[in-house]
Motif scaffolding. Structure first.
Motif, PDB file in Angstrom:
ATOM      1  N   TYR A 235      15.001 -31.870  22.675  1.00 38.08           N
ATOM      2  CA  TYR A 235      14.314 -30.754  22.795  1.00 38.08           C
ATOM      3  C   TYR A 235      14.612 -29.718  21.753  1.00 38.08           C
ATOM      4  CZ  TYR A 235      12.896 -26.026  24.403  1.00 38.08           C
ATOM      5  OH  TYR A 235      12.412 -24.878  24.488  1.00 38.08           O
ATOM      6  N   VAL A 236      15.837 -29.646  21.256  1.00 41.03           N
ATOM      7  CA  VAL A 236      16.178 -28.381  20.341  1.00 41.03           C
ATOM      8  C   VAL A 236      15.657 -28.839  18.798  1.00 41.03           C
ATOM      9  CG1 VAL A 236      18.272 -27.302  19.080  1.00 41.03           C
ATOM     10  CG2 VAL A 236      18.274 -27.829  21.545  1.00 41.03           C
ATOM     11  N   THR A 237      15.908 -30.081  18.395  1.00 41.86           N
ATOM     12  CA  THR A 237      15.610 -30.502  16.944  1.00 41.86           C
ATOM     13  C   THR A 237      14.066 -30.562  16.846  1.00 41.86           C
ATOM     14  OG1 THR A 237      17.616 -31.727  16.741  1.00 41.86           O
ATOM     15  CG2 THR A 237      15.878 -32.202  15.411  1.00 41.86           C
ATOM     16  N   PRO A 238      13.340 -31.068  17.821  1.00 36.80           N
ATOM     17  CA  PRO A 238      11.842 -31.108  17.720  1.00 36.80           C
ATOM     18  C   PRO A 238      11.200 -29.371  17.811  1.00 36.80           C
ATOM     19  CG  PRO A 238      12.257 -32.872  19.008  1.00 36.80           C
ATOM     20  CD  PRO A 238      13.684 -32.025  18.883  1.00 36.80           C
ATOM     21  N   ALA A 239      11.949 -28.734  18.617  1.00 41.88           N
ATOM     22  CA  ALA A 239      11.410 -27.231  18.597  1.00 41.88           C
ATOM     23  C   ALA A 239      11.514 -26.473  17.541  1.00 41.88           C
ATOM     24  CB  ALA A 239      12.119 -26.703  20.085  1.00 41.88           C
ATOM     25  N   LEU A 240      12.642 -26.779  17.022  1.00 39.41           N
ATOM     26  CA  LEU A 240      12.960 -25.933  15.563  1.00 39.41           C
ATOM     27  C   LEU A 240      12.408 -26.591  14.472  1.00 39.41           C
ATOM     28  CD1 LEU A 240      16.830 -24.985  16.268  1.00 39.41           C
ATOM     29  CD2 LEU A 240      14.755 -23.587  16.735  1.00 39.41           C
TER      30      LEU A 240
END
Length: 297
Positions: A235-240
């Motif tokens: 979640y975090v890496t694709p979102a940023l």
């Protein structure tokens, strides 16, 4: 006393051993019962509750939460999720196998240094590592500035807020999860087998592919499963690093809950992703089992 006098006692001894074995199994089951209850409470009950919310709405039972998944937007995010998971897993294999092989062949001190470099990202927060890649890959980041100073490019490359940046960040985070189990498997391989194959006339490449690689398949499979499953839920890496342009199902689930407050749709997304993941893992297990059986013959 003859040997025949002892024959009637043999079935009785076997029955006694069987009763003792069944009693031991019951005792083990009784001792394991608290663990089964704990696993059922923490894993099975939430999964059942998730499935219940996906099929039961305000008006009773409904399949609306699943039929809406046929919308092109959901299909696109599903394809993107699995594309990223497969791509990241493939890149981790290409980068991680030579790295693990190098560490397994080095002397203990140098191998420890290599593993320290592999483990070093674990000492930093996932969020910090993702923001670090955001600084490195942006249009005026260090990588684009260096490439322009060296004259390799004239205009900045688009390395962030797209599929490329997301892949780079995920590979960096997932690589240690692949290298560690593979390295442990490689350390158990007896290198004398490679020498024996060479003495029997096999070339180094043939000995590597036919002897060394099959012996490391257990570690390779463990690393592939870890990377693939963890990549599906990123979640975090694709979102940023994706900048909103790379939408995965974890982000779709979060949007369904946070923006639309639709727990039914979010539950359906989670159930479908879980079922598809289990199906792929089952197929992978069957494939690796078939390969192992073929090699055993």
């Amino acid at each position: 006393m003859t040997a025949a006098d002892h024959q009637p006692d043999a079935p009785m001894n076997e029955r006694a051993l069987d009763r003792q074995a069944r009693a031991e199994q019951r005792n083990l089951m009784a001792l394991s019962l608290p663990a089964f209850i704990l696993v059922g409470s923490l894993v099975l009950l939430p999964m059942g509750w998730l499935f219940w919310m996906s099929i039961y709405g305000a008006d009773g039972f409904t399949a609306e939460n699943y039929t809406r998944l046929l919308h092109p937007s959901y299909k696109k995010t599903l394809i993107t999720t699995f594309e990223l998971a497969f791509l990241v897993t493939g890149l981790c294999i290409l980068l991680g196998y030579p790295l693990a092989y190098l560490a397994s062949q080095l002397k203990p001190r140098m191998a420890s240094l290599v593993l320290l470099c592999v483990l070093f990202p674990f000492w930093t927060s996932l969020l910090v590592r993702t923001y670090a890649w955001l600084v490195l890959l942006q249009r005026r980041g260090l990588i684009n500035n260096w490439l322009m100073e060296w004259g390799l490019i004239d205009t900045p490359l688009k390395l962030v807020h797209n599929f490329t940046g997301t892949t780079i960040g995920m590979v960096h985070i997932m690589l240690p999860f692949f290298v560690l189990p593979l390295y442990a498997s490689m350390k158990t391989v007896d290198y004398d087998l490679m020498k024996a194959a060479s003495n029997l006339g096999a070339s180094p490449v043939r000995a590597f592919w036919q002897i060394y690689v099959p012996l490391t398949l257990s570690g390779l499979g463990a690393g592939v499963i870890l990377v693939f499953v963890l990549s599906l839920g990123f979640y975090v890496t694709p979102a940023l690093l994706g900048g909103g342009r790379v939408m995965m199902w974890a982000m779709q689930i979060e949007r369904s809950m946070a923006v639309y407050a639709d727990w039914g749709a979010a539950s359906a997304l989670g159930v479908v992703l879980l079922v598809m993941t289990l199906g792929i893992l089952w197929a992978f297990a069957r494939l690796t089992g078939a390969i192992g059986a073929t090699e055993g013959k």
